[in-house]
Design a protein around this motif. Structure first.
Motif, mmCIF file in Angstrom:
data_model
loop_
_atom_site.group_PDB
_atom_site.id
_atom_site.type_symbol
_atom_site.label_atom_id
_atom_site.label_comp_id
_atom_site.label_asym_id
_atom_site.label_seq_id
_atom_site.Cartn_x
_atom_site.Cartn_y
_atom_site.Cartn_z
ATOM 1 N N PRO A 1 4.758 -0.863 6.753
ATOM 2 C CA PRO A 1 4.724 -1.882 5.710
ATOM 3 C C PRO A 1 5.998 -1.960 4.882
ATOM 4 O O PRO A 1 6.459 -3.052 4.562
ATOM 5 C CB PRO A 1 3.524 -1.443 4.855
ATOM 6 N N ASP A 2 6.588 -0.800 4.517
ATOM 7 C CA ASP A 2 7.792 -0.861 3.687
ATOM 8 C C ASP A 2 8.935 -1.528 4.440
ATOM 9 O O ASP A 2 9.764 -2.242 3.860
ATOM 10 C CB ASP A 2 8.197 0.532 3.197
ATOM 11 N N ILE B 1 8.265 -5.239 4.337
ATOM 12 C CA ILE B 1 8.625 -5.798 3.026
ATOM 13 C C ILE B 1 10.131 -5.999 2.936
ATOM 14 O O ILE B 1 10.612 -7.043 2.483
ATOM 15 C CB ILE B 1 8.115 -4.871 1.896
ATOM 16 N N ASP C 1 -0.247 -6.893 4.323
ATOM 17 C CA ASP C 1 0.362 -5.724 3.664
ATOM 18 C C ASP C 1 1.409 -6.144 2.644
ATOM 19 O O ASP C 1 1.482 -5.594 1.538
ATOM 20 C CB ASP C 1 1.001 -4.810 4.714
ATOM 21 N N HIS D 1 -0.373 -7.742 -0.419
ATOM 22 C CA HIS D 1 -1.028 -6.700 -1.230
ATOM 23 C C HIS D 1 0.006 -5.915 -2.023
ATOM 24 O O HIS D 1 -0.225 -5.573 -3.198
ATOM 25 C CB HIS D 1 -1.837 -5.751 -0.339
ATOM 26 N N HIS D 2 1.142 -5.630 -1.399
ATOM 27 C CA HIS D 2 2.207 -4.894 -2.090
ATOM 28 C C HIS D 2 2.656 -5.648 -3.341
ATOM 29 O O HIS D 2 2.768 -5.064 -4.432
ATOM 30 C CB HIS D 2 3.392 -4.683 -1.139
ATOM 31 N N TYR D 3 2.895 -6.938 -3.195
ATOM 32 C CA TYR D 3 3.361 -7.729 -4.338
ATOM 33 C C TYR D 3 2.281 -7.878 -5.399
ATOM 34 O O TYR D 3 2.572 -7.814 -6.606
ATOM 35 C CB TYR D 3 3.863 -9.091 -3.869
ATOM 36 N N ASN E 1 -0.172 -5.773 -6.028
ATOM 37 C CA ASN E 1 -0.356 -4.477 -6.681
ATOM 38 C C ASN E 1 0.764 -4.173 -7.672
ATOM 39 O O ASN E 1 0.568 -3.407 -8.625
ATOM 40 C CB ASN E 1 -0.440 -3.352 -5.647
ATOM 41 N N ASN E 2 1.922 -4.762 -7.447
ATOM 42 C CA ASN E 2 3.065 -4.523 -8.328
ATOM 43 C C ASN E 2 3.310 -5.668 -9.309
ATOM 44 O O ASN E 2 4.336 -5.705 -9.992
ATOM 45 C CB ASN E 2 4.330 -4.271 -7.496
#
Length: 466
Positions: free
Chosen positions: A9-10, A13, A35, A38-40, A42-43
């Motif tokens: 995922p990283d 991104i 993924d 969700h990353h964005y 969550n941040n």
């Protein structure tokens, strides 16, 4: 140019953000987009999440999961009608997708219809085996509904699923506390600790429950185990210090507070507690040193200024006490306790006009304590305004209709005004409420203590009480 992305995922991104900076078009699997989104989310990077959703749906127009993430953003931004319309369309495509019902629940929760939210979350539970997040949402809805029993049960399910879910554990204990079921919390935490004996969070919470039950030695033991489990757990040292204070072990309490200062940047609250310990040890110089450190560390901490105020007030240095209580009032002028303290200081300085004003402020801000009415009336009486004192006492009687002290003082004020009729009425009421407080009345009004008028009333009441 289209590239596939099956990396972690990283890496996805990083590749997505690289794509945004260029004219290249990279291809991502729908799962990769999920993924990334969700990353964005969550941040808190909503704008980037929306870009990822838009591009993701261009590449995967049939992905229900991406469409549901689009709905999630719409709900977050309060576009509720649009989100509901979108969900209606999705439900026609996949009526067994629990996320549809979860998002419907979120919409109703935002509309403060928590009963409907619970109903949809229960429907979602029927559609999935992965119920952890749903129980967490249910717990929050029950909290909104003030149903702490069901909220507690929902959060317990979360802890059963993941015993490292400390957020849910805290919520369980919060529910126990609101229900005033400290015994239940103690049983629950001890059971949890049987399975997780090195959980510093649970030991810490257990210690706090013992404090609520005034079981101080047990609380100390719990905090010691929290420290054994994690010797960097500052909260355990601080709570242990507070218990040691209550036990009168001020030097040991100071050691624990100093440990918190050594482990992290000094806090004004630690300095304040140390100052109070030194004051109880009658070490005035060290007490002052830490009190001044408190306000130096956090000049906006009104409790620090109030601690200095109390320090000087107890030593009858009223001018300095007044200076520092004004500091506290400058920070929090809406605090009724500070105004009451200001009134007490002005009274001690015989500044009755200022004391009168301060008591009025305290009452206007919600301080209706018995002592406030009695002391305020005394201040007004010292200002030679007996009708004003009687008016304040009558206000106090609205809050304390069965209090004899207010009646006795009112009787004394009427006697000072030579109004023996109203004085007699108030005195009879006072004697019937609490005959034993007659001695206090005689001490406050010695000029009337030996009068035939008073003896006659007292004799009549004594006879009726036999």
């Amino acid at each position: 140019m289209a590239l596939e992305s099956n990396e972690r995922p990283d890496q996805s991104i990083a590749k997505f953000e690289s794509m945004l900076k260029t004219d290249d078009v990279y291809f991502f699997d729908a799962e990769d987009f999920e993924d990334i989104i969700h990353h964005y989310l969550n941040n808190g990077k909503i704008t980037l999440a929306k870009k990822a959703i838009r591009i993701g749906l261009q590449q995967h127009p049939g992905s229900i999961e991406l469409k549901l993430l689009d709905v999630e953003v719409l709900v977050f931004e309060n576009h509720l009608d649009q989100a509901e319309q979108y969900l209606d369309e999705l439900q026609l495509l996949d009526s067994s997708n629990e996320e549809i019902f979860i998002q419907r629940a979120n919409i109703f929760s935002k509309k403060d219809n928590h009963e409907a939210a619970v109903e949809f979350l229960n429907k979602a539970l029927d559609l999935t085996d992965n119920s952890f997040d749903i129980y967490s949402l249910l717990g929050m809805e029950y909290l909104f509904m003030d149903d702490y029993k069901l909220a507690k049960e929902s959060f317990m399910r979360c802890v059963d699923f993941d015993e490292q879910d400390y957020s849910s554990l805290y919520n369980v204990i919060y529910c126990f506390e609101f229900l005033e079921d400290h015994d239940g919390a103690i049983v629950y935490l001890n059971d949890y600790l049987e399975r997780n004996p090195y959980c510093e969070v649970a030991w810490h919470q257990l210690g706090k429950q013992y404090i609520a039950k005034n079981m101080l030695s047990e609380a100390l033991t719990a905090f010691d185990f929290a420290i054994i489990s994690d010797d960097t757990f500052i909260g355990a040292y601080f709570e242990k210090g507070k218990v040691l204070e209550k036990l009168g072990k001020y030097n040991e309490a100071i050691e624990n507070y100093e440990t918190t200062i050594q482990m992290e940047d000094p806090t004004s609250h630690a300095y304040l507690r140390i100052g109070k310990c030194y004051e109880r040890l009658e070490n005035d110089e060290m007490a002052k040193y830490y009190y001044y450190h408190t306000v130096h560390e956090d000049p906006l901490l009104d409790k620090g200024w109030l601690a200095i105020t109390d320090f000087y007030y107890r030593r009858k240095n009223y001018k300095k006490a007044l200076f520092y209580v004004n500091k506290a009032l400058n920070i929090d002028g809406e605090n009724p306790q500070y105004w009451k303290k200001c009134a007490m200081i002005n009274f001690a300085l015989e500044r009755y006009d200022q004391a009168d004003f301060s008591y009025k402020q305290a009452v206007d801000l919600g301080n209706y304590e018995l002592g406030t009415w009695l002391d305020w009336a005394e201040v007004i009486k010292r200002n030679d305004d007996l009708p004003g004192a009687i008016h304040v006492l009558s206000q106090g009687q609205e809050f304390y209709p069965d209090n004899a002290e207010l009646k006795y003082k009112t009787a004394g004020c009427y006697l000072d005004m030579n109004d023996t009729i109203n004085a007699r009425i108030c005195l009879i009421d006072a004697l019937n409420l609490d005959f034993k407080k007659l001695d206090a009345f005689k001490q406050e009004y010695p000029q009337y203590a030996a009068t035939d008028w008073l003896r006659g009333i007292v004799a009549k009441i004594e006879k009726s009480l036999r």
